[in-house]
Design an enzyme around this catalytic site. Sequence first.
Site, PDB file in Angstrom:
ATOM      1  N   TYR A 137      38.141  44.692  24.718  1.00 53.52           N
ATOM      2  CA  TYR A 137      38.300  43.577  25.650  1.00 53.52           C
ATOM      3  C   TYR A 137      37.512  42.377  25.155  1.00 53.52           C
ATOM      4  O   TYR A 137      36.365  42.515  24.708  1.00 53.52           O
ATOM      5  CB  TYR A 137      37.786  43.982  27.034  1.00 53.52           C
ATOM      6  CG  TYR A 137      37.775  42.845  28.038  1.00 53.52           C
ATOM      7  CD1 TYR A 137      38.841  42.651  28.903  1.00 53.52           C
ATOM      8  CD2 TYR A 137      36.682  41.967  28.122  1.00 53.52           C
ATOM      9  CE1 TYR A 137      38.845  41.609  29.824  1.00 53.52           C
ATOM     10  CE2 TYR A 137      36.681  40.920  29.034  1.00 53.52           C
ATOM     11  CZ  TYR A 137      37.765  40.750  29.880  1.00 53.52           C
ATOM     12  OH  TYR A 137      37.769  39.724  30.776  1.00 53.52           O
ATOM     13  N   GLU A 225      41.316  35.086  28.098  1.00 53.24           N
ATOM     14  CA  GLU A 225      41.072  36.528  28.213  1.00 53.24           C
ATOM     15  C   GLU A 225      42.092  37.292  27.386  1.00 53.24           C
ATOM     16  O   GLU A 225      43.296  37.075  27.523  1.00 53.24           O
ATOM     17  CB  GLU A 225      41.172  36.959  29.682  1.00 53.24           C
ATOM     18  CG  GLU A 225      40.751  38.393  29.899  1.00 53.24           C
ATOM     19  CD  GLU A 225      40.974  38.845  31.338  1.00 53.24           C
ATOM     20  OE1 GLU A 225      42.079  38.648  31.865  1.00 53.24           O
ATOM     21  OE2 GLU A 225      40.032  39.403  31.924  1.00 53.24           O
TER      22      GLU A 225
END
Length: 416
Positions: A137, A225
């Site tokens: 991530y 993101e």
Amino acid sequence: MRGVFAIRKEEQAVQFTSRRWLNLQEYQSKKLMFDHGVKVQRFFVADSANEALEAAKRLNAKEIVLKAQILAGGRGKGVFNSGLKGGVHLTKDPKVVGQLAKQMIGYNLATKQTPKEGVKVKKVMVAEALDISRETYLAILMDRSCNGPVLVGSPQGGVDIEEVAASSPELIFKEEIDIFDGIKDSQAQRMAENLGFFGPLKNQAADQIKKLYNLFLKIDATQVEVNPFGETPEGQVVCFDAKINFDDNAEFRQKDIFAMDDKSENEPIENEAARYDLKYIGLDGNIACFVNGAGLAMATCDIISLNGGKPANFLDLGGGVKEAQVYQAFKLLTADPKVEAILVNIFGGIVNCAIIANGITKACRELELKVPLVVRLEGTNVTEAQSILTNSGLPITSAVDLEDAAKKAVACVAKK
Ligand code: GDP
Ligand code: MN
């Protein structure tokens, strides 16, 4: 009691702010990434099953990934009202892409991040699938508590990052970036290592991280993101998913990006409000709130709730108001049949209260307002504003402060 209150307020804040930012679809974000040298998969966009099939053939890939395009995450685990499970599908057969796209386009996809009924899918992305050996991530965001950009990463990507943060906070890594110095090589390298990229992959990941940071700056993003920020068995670091938010205040220098704004997922009334530079948020109570500023909106909502009422909506007037906007604002607020009372709570700083008062009386007359109206004005030119309201002969209830206004508005709906 306090705990519940805090959660409720946070939820409102999220709802309020998330819609104030420009969102792009994944394919649009990935185009921006590609243009800035970030590694993404080859893809086409389609808005019919046939087009999706053609795109799949044209890709000529070993395996294809088909992804529903909506402005929400969690698509992989989402469900369509066509019965199809999953908003992300992998297949080797272009024909299957066509069949799946048929069950996606025109149907609602519900995920953890959408309203219960889901969001209608109008487009799908048809991309070359790559094998993933590891999902990490990575995000870059403007963080108030750091007074600037911060890099956030975890070796455990792909899944809900909120869950990782809650259950294993030690697996979340942060690097605060000095906005003047920019991202340092050592920071990008350290993050790459924390994400579990080693050997030649470490340099590659660090290079991608730096490119993502440059993109973040260039496009005035508030958040970039990437989840998953993945590794392939062939030793490539690839951005498999992308979500970018932008700073509204930068619209003047990001005209091309803001022109891509996909407003089709908004409520029509929100778009109507935006045409007049107003911000409208629908809620489910019966007291319409007419305010200026997001902070005052939330305070108004809280105080209504504390007094036993429920807001039907918010309309944020912002600064530099014109009389015509006040009129439009009232038109929008009263268009909602749930509304049984209107509470005006305006603090005149930049805003001139007399302009608001004139707008209110004009709107009341022309729209033949049927619901009770409680008005609390404070600040610039408030005395003149009060006399405009009093001399109008209209049945307007004045309130001395916010608490008083909330009590009076709640009393109006309780009487019904
Ligand atoms: P989200 O569920 O809305 O976050 O959509 P994502 O684009 O992140 O896709 C969900 C999941 O599908 C990812 O976490 C991956 O596990 C998987 N996925 C997406 N694209 C690919 C791909 O090209 N290859 C493989 N093998 N898996 C993929
Ligand atoms: Mn994802």
